[in-house]
Design a protein around this motif. Structure first.
Motif, PDB file in Angstrom:
ATOM      1  N   LYS A   5       0.828  -1.189   0.000  1.00 28.56           N
ATOM      2  CA  LYS A   5       0.000   0.000   0.000  1.00 28.56           C
ATOM      3  C   LYS A   5       0.872   1.252   0.000  1.00 28.56           C
ATOM      4  O   LYS A   5       1.976   1.263   0.520  1.00 28.56           O
ATOM      5  CB  LYS A   5      -0.919   0.007   1.216  1.00 28.56           C
ATOM      6  CG  LYS A   5      -1.955  -1.123   1.208  1.00 28.56           C
ATOM      7  CD  LYS A   5      -2.861  -1.011   2.420  1.00 28.56           C
ATOM      8  CE  LYS A   5      -3.916  -2.123   2.401  1.00 28.56           C
ATOM      9  NZ  LYS A   5      -4.811  -2.048   3.585  1.00 28.56           N
ATOM     10  N   ARG A   7       0.989   5.385   0.892  1.00 31.89           N
ATOM     11  CA  ARG A   7       0.380   6.462   1.671  1.00 31.89           C
ATOM     12  C   ARG A   7       1.203   7.728   1.485  1.00 31.89           C
ATOM     13  O   ARG A   7       2.352   7.679   1.032  1.00 31.89           O
ATOM     14  CB  ARG A   7       0.317   6.095   3.155  1.00 31.89           C
ATOM     15  CG  ARG A   7       1.681   5.910   3.802  1.00 31.89           C
ATOM     16  CD  ARG A   7       1.546   5.613   5.272  1.00 31.89           C
ATOM     17  NE  ARG A   7       2.855   5.514   5.919  1.00 31.89           N
ATOM     18  CZ  ARG A   7       3.023   5.341   7.217  1.00 31.89           C
ATOM     19  NH1 ARG A   7       1.971   5.242   8.004  1.00 31.89           N
ATOM     20  NH2 ARG A   7       4.244   5.281   7.724  1.00 31.89           N
ATOM     21  N   ALA A  18      -4.448   8.980   2.382  1.00 33.56           N
ATOM     22  CA  ALA A  18      -4.372   7.965   1.329  1.00 33.56           C
ATOM     23  C   ALA A  18      -4.101   8.563  -0.041  1.00 33.56           C
ATOM     24  O   ALA A  18      -3.729   7.840  -0.964  1.00 33.56           O
ATOM     25  CB  ALA A  18      -5.671   7.159   1.296  1.00 33.56           C
ATOM     26  N   LYS A  19      -4.262   9.866  -0.207  1.00 35.44           N
ATOM     27  CA  LYS A  19      -4.018  10.516  -1.488  1.00 35.44           C
ATOM     28  C   LYS A  19      -3.229  11.796  -1.277  1.00 35.44           C
ATOM     29  O   LYS A  19      -3.195  12.352  -0.173  1.00 35.44           O
ATOM     30  CB  LYS A  19      -5.335  10.818  -2.212  1.00 35.44           C
ATOM     31  CG  LYS A  19      -6.263  11.749  -1.450  1.00 35.44           C
ATOM     32  CD  LYS A  19      -7.546  12.006  -2.230  1.00 35.44           C
ATOM     33  CE  LYS A  19      -8.464  12.975  -1.465  1.00 35.44           C
ATOM     34  NZ  LYS A  19      -9.707  13.248  -2.223  1.00 35.44           N
ATOM     35  N   ASP A  38       3.456   1.910   2.985  1.00 36.66           N
ATOM     36  CA  ASP A  38       2.753   1.688   4.247  1.00 36.66           C
ATOM     37  C   ASP A  38       3.274   0.398   4.863  1.00 36.66           C
ATOM     38  O   ASP A  38       2.905  -0.705   4.448  1.00 36.66           O
ATOM     39  CB  ASP A  38       1.247   1.604   4.005  1.00 36.66           C
ATOM     40  CG  ASP A  38       0.459   1.602   5.312  1.00 36.66           C
ATOM     41  OD1 ASP A  38       1.100   1.694   6.371  1.00 36.66           O
ATOM     42  OD2 ASP A  38      -0.774   1.491   5.265  1.00 36.66           O
TER      43      ASP A  38
END
Length: 452
Positions: A5, A7, A18-19, A38
């Motif tokens: 993921k 981040r 998250a963006k 992440d």
């Protein structure tokens, strides 16, 4: 295989989203988000020393340990630390680029080595040859000073466990990285994890660790705010690069007072201590110039006499200009308003400039009365008599309010030849009698006594 993921982490405050965002909603910084992997926390991960007991016990049963400090040999540095470096402590030193942070810690390491105390100096910014070049400029060192160029914290700690120094210096924490995290050195996550690892190492081994931290353009230490909470001592090295004077302050100290300060001068051979800075900024003062007054300000617990200059000149434009260097601009405008309202002076057609000589920055309200006296002296073109010391806080109603430690200010000023002291009304406990003390209640009364 699951895709890792992504981040985005704010490099100013550590806010995670998250963006990508252009502005951080937590601290308000623009363009501060950096993409990171992440990485989930490992089970049992803790910032506390390994093996620490978690059982509560009554306070009276806790054994009190006496702190045996390591004397650095730099008296001003030891004063700010509270008497020296405590073994097993984690100390953070921050300051502007080129202010002298690396020079101070390298000098301390060299003095340690001459006293047969082993020091490991690790630089992530300079090669070993560059470190040796600076060391030769500072003087000679013993065989107990070891230098190393590395940025991988795991390798550094392995070498420290093998060498077993009494002091480990990290220059700087923003250049270190933990290979267990897939992020760039200097990011919020790396700074936090590297500091936590150094904290566990210091507490478990009993080796004192000194780390240098970069600062942002606002003067704050770069990295998450958690960094300052994790360490035992936070030191701030300040000074104007246009002048040679430097001030070392303790913003946090678990082993001593935060009211102490150290004064240094940057010379060709490195940082030099100034043990008695009381009259340091009065060497070139003129005796018969209007708009000049001397004030005693506290730098930590130490009085320093500074010269406050003011210039009031008729403005050629419709809007008068107010400028303050080394003093709070808002307090200057407030004092001008008090002089207009309470004493009937008209500054509406005059520019007003206030300057604290020598590059010092005065933040305490005790300099209010001196600034007001300097403004009136320039406005009336009347010099303040030589040997007069002015100090006191000015209220909006025109009263002169009490200040902290007037006895210490008066004592140091008497040693420098001052004979007359204008200060707020209050009880004084002086060791020696002084006939030149004039205590006042209002600004109008103070100005009458100053020019008497």
């Amino acid at each position: 295989m699951a895709k890792p993921k992504i981040r985005f982490v704010c490099q100013s405050c550590g806010y995670v989203t998250a963006k990508w965002l252009g502005k951080c909603p937590e601290c308000g910084q623009w363009d501060s988000f950096v993409e990171e992997m992440d990485v989930p926390e490992r089970p049992g991960q803790s910032y506390l020393p390994v093996g620490e007991t978690a059982k509560p016990k009554p306070l009276h049963q806790v054994a009190e340990q006496s702190l045996s400090r390591l004397q650095t040999g730099i008296r001003e540095f030891d004063r700010v630390l509270g008497g020296g470096i405590v073994p097993g402590s984690l100390v953070l030193l921050g300051g502007d680029p080129g202010i002298g942070k690396s020079t101070m810690l390298l000098d301390a390491g060299m003095k340690f080595s001459r006293n047969n105390i082993k020091v490991l100096y690790v630089s992530g910014e300079e090669s070993e040859a560059q470190t040796a070049m600076r060391a030769r400029r500072l003087g000679s060192s013993g065989e107990n000073l070891l230098v190393m160029t590395a940025t991988d914290l795991n390798i550094i700690l392995l070498q420290a466990q093998e060498v077993q120094p009494a002091l480990l210096v990290i220059d700087s924490i923003q250049t270190m990285y933990n290979s267990e995290l897939p992020t760039a050195a200097g990011s919020v996550g790396q700074v936090r994890e590297c500091t936590a690892k150094l904290l566990r190492f210091a507490k478990n081994s009993g080796i004192a660790v000194l780390i240098i931290g970069h600062v942002t353009k606002d003067g704050n230490i770069a990295g998450p705010r958690l960094l300052e909470h994790m360490v035992d001592v936070v030191l701030q090295f300040e000074g104007d690069r246009s002048y040679s004077f430097r001030v070392l302050r303790a913003l946090k100290n678990r082993f001593g007072s935060t009211n102490e300060s150290g004064i240094f001068s940057m010379e060709a051979s490195g940082l030099q201590e100034i043990s008695n800075p009381a009259g340091l900024f009065l060497e070139e003062r003129s005796n018969d110039a209007s708009g000049s007054v001397v004030c005693a300000c506290l730098e930590g617990n130490r009085p320093i006499l500074v010269e406050v200059q003011a210039l009031v000149a008729k403005t050629p434009y419709g809007m008068p200009r107010r400028t303050a260097v080394g003093f709070d601009y808002n307090r200057v405008t407030m004092l001008l308003a008090i002089l207009e309202r309470r004493l009937g002076m008209d500054f509406g057609a005059y520019d007003a400039y206030v300057n604290v000589v020598g590059g010092m920055r005065v933040t305490e309200p005790a300099a209010d009365l001196a600034v007001a006296a300097a403004l009136v002296s320039s406005y009336r073109n009347r010099p303040i008599p030589h040997g007069v010391l002015v100090m006191g806080e000015v209220g909006l109603t025109g009263e002169v309010r009490r200040i902290a430690s007037p006895e210490r200010r008066i004592k140091d000023a008497m040693n420098l030849g001052f004979k007359r002291f204008v200060l707020p009304m209050g009880k004084l406990s002086l060791d020696e009698p002084c006939n030149g003390i004039v205590q006042v209640k209002t600004l109008e009364e103070a100005l009458d006594k100053v020019f008497a």
